[in-house]
Design a protein around this motif. Structure first.
Motif, PDB file in Angstrom:
ATOM      1  N   UNK A 189       0.828  -1.207   0.000  1.00 30.56           N
ATOM      2  CA  UNK A 189       0.000   0.000   0.000  1.00 30.56           C
ATOM      3  C   UNK A 189       0.865   1.262   0.000  1.00 30.56           C
ATOM      4  N   UNK A 190       1.995   1.176   0.686  1.00 29.69           N
ATOM      5  CA  UNK A 190       2.926   2.314   0.714  1.00 29.69           C
ATOM      6  C   UNK A 190       3.520   2.549  -0.671  1.00 29.69           C
ATOM      7  N   UNK A 191       3.902   1.466  -1.352  1.00 27.21           N
ATOM      8  CA  UNK A 191       4.484   1.589  -2.690  1.00 27.21           C
ATOM      9  C   UNK A 191       3.466   2.238  -3.639  1.00 27.21           C
ATOM     10  N   UNK A 192       2.206   1.813  -3.532  1.00 35.83           N
ATOM     11  CA  UNK A 192       1.141   2.422  -4.346  1.00 35.83           C
ATOM     12  C   UNK A 192       1.064   3.923  -4.067  1.00 35.83           C
ATOM     13  N   UNK A 193       1.069   4.251  -2.790  1.00 36.95           N
ATOM     14  CA  UNK A 193       0.938   5.656  -2.402  1.00 36.95           C
ATOM     15  C   UNK A 193       2.110   6.499  -2.919  1.00 36.95           C
ATOM     16  N   UNK A 194       3.308   5.933  -2.861  1.00 40.30           N
ATOM     17  CA  UNK A 194       4.492   6.665  -3.342  1.00 40.30           C
ATOM     18  C   UNK A 194       4.403   6.884  -4.853  1.00 40.30           C
ATOM     19  N   UNK A 195       3.976   5.871  -5.597  1.00 36.37           N
ATOM     20  CA  UNK A 195       3.827   6.034  -7.055  1.00 36.37           C
ATOM     21  C   UNK A 195       2.810   7.143  -7.368  1.00 36.37           C
ATOM     22  N   UNK A 196       1.730   7.168  -6.610  1.00 36.22           N
ATOM     23  CA  UNK A 196       0.716   8.206  -6.834  1.00 36.22           C
ATOM     24  C   UNK A 196       1.282   9.589  -6.520  1.00 36.22           C
TER      25      UNK A 196
END
Lengths: 157, 106
Positions: free
Chosen positions: B46-53
């Protein structure tokens, strides 16, 4: 210890006694326990053909400063809260404006613990028996991860 | 994308008194560069998703698909384009503690 989301978009962690504050202090110690520091590890991923030498000269110092600043900020917040609580029961506020510093510090600690103890090996091989030190480290690893999840759900949105 | 010209000057000292100035011109082709994120056992999906966004302004669906690729394939190309911008993205992703590299696009 209880973790409660706040109306202001942060978290409040209510500690119960001195051992809870020790647990938070261990966050700083764990984050500083990399064999090779995190900035160098990340910088080392850039190979020569991609400009690795320049990366190590110009970018890695910025990464190191960023990671050290995160820890310094969180250390100050923990010590200030522990002082207010006189080392006993009391609140630790994880305010929204410090969300990334908190998350990053917990992440540094988890990365360092995993580098040292390679927890995934215990999942892959049932015959491996963890030492008491490894069990304690794994408990902290999971504790840090739990707070990171709370930060992801309630703060870093 | 067009090419760019880089000029280099070499000041070569010859003996004590003579200085030779040579000018090289070479055409640098604008080969696209890939920003590559590698899987690790610590960073939360979920953190990786958030960073990409946050870094690329990707929508959640695209960011989630890329994070899935990182996890299942061990690595994913998350952006391709000019080198200067690719370096900036790699730096930002490393600031977020993601294992990120830079490579020439084939």
């Amino acid at each position: 210890m209880t973790i409660i989301p706040t109306l202001e978009g942060g978290l409040r962690i209510d500690t119960e006694d001195a051992s809870d504050w020790d647990l938070f202090r261990s966050l700083i110690a764990d984050a500083g326990s990399f064999r090779v520091d995190l900035a160098d590890r990340l910088g080392g991923l850039i190979d020569k053909d991609s400009g690795g030498e320049d990366w190590r000269e110009y970018v890695v110092p910025d990464l190191r400063e960023e990671f050290q600043d995160q820890l310094a900020q969180i250390y100050a917040l923990i010590e200030s809260a522990a002082h207010e609580a006189e080392g006993g029961a009391g609140p630790l506020w994880l305010r929204a404006e410090h969300g990334y510093a908190w998350y990053g510090s917990f992440n540094q600690a988890r990365l360092a613990l995993n580098e040292k103890h390679q927890f995934q090996l215990f999942k892959e091989d049932d015959s491996l028996v963890p030492t008491p030190e490894q069990l304690a480290a794994y408990a902290r690893f999971r504790f840090y991860g739990k707070i990171q999840n709370e930060l992801l759900q309630h703060v870093l949105r | 994308m067009g090419g760019s010209t880089r000029t280099r000057r070499h000041n070569l000292t010859m003996a004590d008194t003579e200085t030779l100035t040579r000018t090289d011109q070479s055409v640098m082709s604008d080969v696209p560069w890939n920003v590559v994120v590698h899987d690790d056992p610590v960073n939360w999906h979920h953190y990786v998703v958030m960073v990409f966004m946050k870094v690329f302004s990707y929508d959640e669906k695209h960011a989630t698909r890329l994070a899935d690729h990182v996890h299942t394939l061990d690595r994913a190309i998350v952006w391709t384009g000019d080198r200067e911008k690719a370096e900036l993205y790699v730096q930002q992703l490393q600031m977020h503690q993601l294992r990120t590299t830079l490579e020439k696009s084939s």
